[in-house]
Motif scaffolding. Structure first.
Motif, PDB file in Angstrom:
ATOM      1  N   GLU A   1       0.808  -1.373  -0.121  1.00  0.00           N
ATOM      2  CA  GLU A   1      -0.044  -0.018   0.156  1.00  0.00           C
ATOM      3  C   GLU A   1       0.939   1.090  -0.136  1.00  0.00           C
ATOM      4  OE1 GLU A   1      -3.308   2.429   0.032  1.00  0.00           O
ATOM      5  OE2 GLU A   1      -3.083   0.351  -0.494  1.00  0.00           O
ATOM      6  N   VAL A   2       2.105   1.331   0.661  1.00  0.00           N
ATOM      7  CA  VAL A   2       2.669   2.533   0.670  1.00  0.00           C
ATOM      8  C   VAL A   2       3.359   2.648  -0.563  1.00  0.00           C
ATOM      9  CG1 VAL A   2       5.070   3.288   1.354  1.00  0.00           C
ATOM     10  CG2 VAL A   2       3.641   2.383   3.099  1.00  0.00           C
ATOM     11  N   CYS A   3       3.870   1.469  -1.248  1.00  0.00           N
ATOM     12  CA  CYS A   3       4.527   1.905  -2.787  1.00  0.00           C
ATOM     13  C   CYS A   3       3.469   2.197  -3.586  1.00  0.00           C
ATOM     14  CB  CYS A   3       4.920   0.457  -3.315  1.00  0.00           C
ATOM     15  SG  CYS A   3       6.401  -0.067  -2.260  1.00  0.00           S
ATOM     16  N   ALA A   4       2.020   1.789  -3.428  1.00  0.00           N
ATOM     17  CA  ALA A   4       1.153   2.348  -4.250  1.00  0.00           C
ATOM     18  C   ALA A   4       0.739   3.801  -4.238  1.00  0.00           C
ATOM     19  CB  ALA A   4      -0.201   1.478  -4.007  1.00  0.00           C
ATOM     20  N   ILE A   5       0.584   3.996  -2.971  1.00  0.00           N
ATOM     21  CA  ILE A   5       0.409   5.428  -2.455  1.00  0.00           C
ATOM     22  C   ILE A   5       1.617   6.189  -3.239  1.00  0.00           C
ATOM     23  CG2 ILE A   5       0.615   7.174  -0.478  1.00  0.00           C
ATOM     24  CD1 ILE A   5      -0.973   5.103   1.127  1.00  0.00           C
ATOM     25  N   TYR A   6       2.716   5.874  -3.200  1.00  0.00           N
ATOM     26  CA  TYR A   6       3.782   6.644  -3.830  1.00  0.00           C
ATOM     27  C   TYR A   6       3.700   6.965  -5.364  1.00  0.00           C
ATOM     28  CZ  TYR A   6       7.937   8.221  -5.943  1.00  0.00           C
ATOM     29  OH  TYR A   6       9.260   8.669  -6.755  1.00  0.00           O
ATOM     30  N   VAL A   7       3.168   5.747  -5.927  1.00  0.00           N
ATOM     31  CA  VAL A   7       2.942   5.915  -7.440  1.00  0.00           C
ATOM     32  C   VAL A   7       1.843   6.728  -7.837  1.00  0.00           C
ATOM     33  CG1 VAL A   7       2.209   4.396  -9.514  1.00  0.00           C
ATOM     34  CG2 VAL A   7       3.869   3.442  -7.752  1.00  0.00           C
ATOM     35  N   HIS A   8       0.522   6.607  -6.947  1.00  0.00           N
ATOM     36  CA  HIS A   8      -0.675   7.361  -7.229  1.00  0.00           C
ATOM     37  C   HIS A   8      -0.603   8.684  -6.784  1.00  0.00           C
ATOM     38  CE1 HIS A   8      -1.837   3.983  -9.483  1.00  0.00           C
ATOM     39  NE2 HIS A   8      -1.791   3.218  -8.594  1.00  0.00           N
ATOM     40  N   LYS A   9      -0.043   8.972  -5.534  1.00  0.00           N
ATOM     41  CA  LYS A   9      -0.158  10.220  -4.696  1.00  0.00           C
ATOM     42  C   LYS A   9       0.961  10.910  -4.433  1.00  0.00           C
ATOM     43  CE  LYS A   9      -4.132   8.619  -2.258  1.00  0.00           C
ATOM     44  NZ  LYS A   9      -4.968   8.226  -0.845  1.00  0.00           N
ATOM     45  N   GLY A  10       2.161  10.663  -4.743  1.00  0.00           N
ATOM     46  CA  GLY A  10       3.246  11.153  -4.702  1.00  0.00           C
ATOM     47  C   GLY A  10       4.132  10.811  -3.408  1.00  0.00           C
ATOM     48  N   LEU A  11       5.287  11.504  -3.162  1.00  0.00           N
ATOM     49  CA  LEU A  11       6.437  11.171  -2.036  1.00  0.00           C
ATOM     50  C   LEU A  11       5.848  11.498  -0.865  1.00  0.00           C
ATOM     51  CD1 LEU A  11       9.115  10.410  -1.334  1.00  0.00           C
ATOM     52  CD2 LEU A  11       9.951  12.385  -1.925  1.00  0.00           C
ATOM     53  N   GLU A  12       5.182  12.785  -0.532  1.00  0.00           N
ATOM     54  CA  GLU A  12       5.173  12.967   0.855  1.00  0.00           C
ATOM     55  C   GLU A  12       4.073  12.034   1.446  1.00  0.00           C
ATOM     56  OE1 GLU A  12       7.011  15.026   2.242  1.00  0.00           O
ATOM     57  OE2 GLU A  12       8.071  15.491   0.376  1.00  0.00           O
ATOM     58  N   PRO A  13       2.833  11.545   0.760  1.00  0.00           N
ATOM     59  CA  PRO A  13       2.014  10.849   1.563  1.00  0.00           C
ATOM     60  C   PRO A  13       2.694   9.524   1.696  1.00  0.00           C
ATOM     61  CG  PRO A  13       1.051  11.983  -0.148  1.00  0.00           C
ATOM     62  CD  PRO A  13       2.497  12.386  -0.454  1.00  0.00           C
ATOM     63  N   ALA A  14       3.554   9.139   0.686  1.00  0.00           N
ATOM     64  CA  ALA A  14       4.202   7.827   0.977  1.00  0.00           C
ATOM     65  C   ALA A  14       5.228   7.767   2.107  1.00  0.00           C
ATOM     66  CB  ALA A  14       4.814   7.457  -0.381  1.00  0.00           C
ATOM     67  N   LEU A  15       5.914   8.704   2.128  1.00  0.00           N
ATOM     68  CA  LEU A  15       6.692   9.029   3.348  1.00  0.00           C
ATOM     69  C   LEU A  15       5.956   8.991   4.851  1.00  0.00           C
ATOM     70  CD1 LEU A  15       9.352  11.465   2.014  1.00  0.00           C
ATOM     71  CD2 LEU A  15       9.801   8.827   2.600  1.00  0.00           C
ATOM     72  N   LYS A  16       4.606   9.843   4.667  1.00  0.00           N
ATOM     73  CA  LYS A  16       4.100   9.659   5.882  1.00  0.00           C
ATOM     74  C   LYS A  16       3.592   7.933   6.388  1.00  0.00           C
ATOM     75  CE  LYS A  16      -0.273  11.795   7.791  1.00  0.00           C
ATOM     76  NZ  LYS A  16      -1.149  12.750   7.400  1.00  0.00           N
ATOM     77  N   GLU A  17       3.010   7.359   5.499  1.00  0.00           N
ATOM     78  CA  GLU A  17       2.766   6.222   5.710  1.00  0.00           C
ATOM     79  C   GLU A  17       3.787   5.078   5.923  1.00  0.00           C
ATOM     80  OE1 GLU A  17      -0.539   4.781   5.781  1.00  0.00           O
ATOM     81  OE2 GLU A  17      -1.270   6.762   5.804  1.00  0.00           O
ATOM     82  N   TYR A  18       4.857   5.481   5.330  1.00  0.00           N
ATOM     83  CA  TYR A  18       5.945   4.635   5.534  1.00  0.00           C
ATOM     84  C   TYR A  18       6.577   4.698   7.067  1.00  0.00           C
ATOM     85  CZ  TYR A  18      11.006   2.427   5.040  1.00  0.00           C
ATOM     86  OH  TYR A  18      11.988   1.793   5.098  1.00  0.00           O
ATOM     87  N   THR A  19       6.538   6.203   7.508  1.00  0.00           N
ATOM     88  CA  THR A  19       7.161   6.508   8.762  1.00  0.00           C
ATOM     89  C   THR A  19       6.100   5.803   9.903  1.00  0.00           C
ATOM     90  OG1 THR A  19       8.031   8.489   8.184  1.00  0.00           O
ATOM     91  CG2 THR A  19       7.305   8.204  10.673  1.00  0.00           C
ATOM     92  N   ALA A  20       4.799   6.051   9.444  1.00  0.00           N
ATOM     93  CA  ALA A  20       3.860   5.277  10.778  1.00  0.00           C
ATOM     94  C   ALA A  20       3.961   3.896  10.748  1.00  0.00           C
ATOM     95  CB  ALA A  20       2.264   5.602   9.993  1.00  0.00           C
ATOM     96  N   LEU A  21       4.376   3.127   9.722  1.00  0.00           N
ATOM     97  CA  LEU A  21       4.770   1.564   9.651  1.00  0.00           C
ATOM     98  C   LEU A  21       5.850   1.199  10.080  1.00  0.00           C
ATOM     99  CD1 LEU A  21       3.471  -1.308   8.535  1.00  0.00           C
ATOM    100  CD2 LEU A  21       4.865  -0.831   6.281  1.00  0.00           C
ATOM    101  N   THR A  22       6.945   1.867   9.749  1.00  0.00           N
ATOM    102  CA  THR A  22       8.283   1.547  10.174  1.00  0.00           C
ATOM    103  C   THR A  22       8.855   2.060  11.511  1.00  0.00           C
ATOM    104  OG1 THR A  22       9.486   3.194   8.809  1.00  0.00           O
ATOM    105  CG2 THR A  22       8.799   0.850   7.994  1.00  0.00           C
TER     106      THR A  22
END
Length: 278
Positions: A144-165
């Protein structure tokens, strides 16, 4: 801190050209991080160069290293083969390896495939999600993080990645007084290119990797699992603890969090020296 001269080199491997740095003298110590490369070790490499030949490199398509096909998935096995060729190029015998995060996953794959090349592996916080009881949830969350990056961009993906890791630092901080001319600071444009590779082609295969535990147990390599004192409960810390349990011993605690070798380099190196001395 050593003032040892830093030399830069290039190694051609199948499908890529790797850039690496060497400094110091003494037993060979190779430092491996994915996706951070040589800048991530700017704080600790000079501290270790007084009594080690310290080699750090940029993984394929990261920093100064290039790749023929930038759209190809980068698996731990591919990265392990790169590291195998680097070790063959720089050392006549088994080397010590300090590897962190995705680099620790790479180094575990290396030991399973080429066990005679590594004397001691210090595997710091390998994010081995497949060893965890909630691995299916984690695989879905990473996808899901990787999909967010592709479809919504870097900042939303980093936010989700930080919450996960729990990881909040994505590029190494500047290091005051670094004696060599290579800047440890990653410019924002370059950091974005690295993170693009990470979210598109590296994160999923690294996170999904399941180490060959039988091969690791059978290898002559001494494997030491490291965890951060300040990262308990985070994904990579959990993966490292699970690996140590499978191998039958306790992990070694290091100062700081997932990036303790950047934030507390002197204290971190003190523990590294004790580990490498056995």
């Amino acid at each position: 801190m050593s003032n040892a001269e830093v030399t830069t080199h290039v190694l051609d491997v199948p499908g890529a050209r790797l850039h690496y740095e060497a400094r110091g003298r003494g037993p060979l110590l190779v430092m491996n991080g994915v996706p951070m490369g040589t800048p991530g070790f700017a704080a600790v490499a000079p501290l270790l160069a007084d009594d080690h030949t310290v080699v750090a490199y940029d993984p394929r398509a990261m920093f100064r290293s290039t790749v023929e096909d930038p759209t190809a998935e980068v698996t731990p096995e591919v990265l392990a083969d790169d590291l195998h060729r680097l070790l063959s190029a720089v050392g006549a015998g088994p080397a010590d390896v300090f590897a962190s995060s995705g680099g620790a996953v790479t180094a575990l794959a290396l030991v399973a495939r080429h066990p005679g090349q590594v004397r001691t592996l210090l595997a710091h916080e390998a994010p081995l999600t497949d060893l965890l009881p909630d691995n299916e949830r984690l695989r879905a969350a990473i996808a899901e993080v990787c999909a967010i990056y592709v479809h919504k961009g870097l900042e939303p993906a980093l936010k989700e990645y930080t919450a996960l890791t729990g990881i909040t630092r994505f590029v190494p901080p500047p290091v005051a007084g670094r004696p060599d001319a290579t800047t440890p600071f990653t410019p924002p444009a370059e950091a974005r290119l690295i993170l693009d590779r990470f979210f598109r082609h590296i994160l999923r295969p690294i996170a999904a990797y399941r180490p060959d535990l039988a091969a690791l147990r059978a290898a002559p390599t001494r494997i030491v699992v490291g965890v951060g004192a300040a990262s308990a409960g985070q994904l990579a810390h959990r993966g490292a603890v699970a690996l140590a349990e499978r191998l039958g011993y306790n992990p070694v605690e290091f100062p700081g969090d997932h990036s303790g070798f950047q934030s507390e380099p002197e204290k971190f190196v003190e523990v590294m020296r004790r580990v490498l001395a056995g």
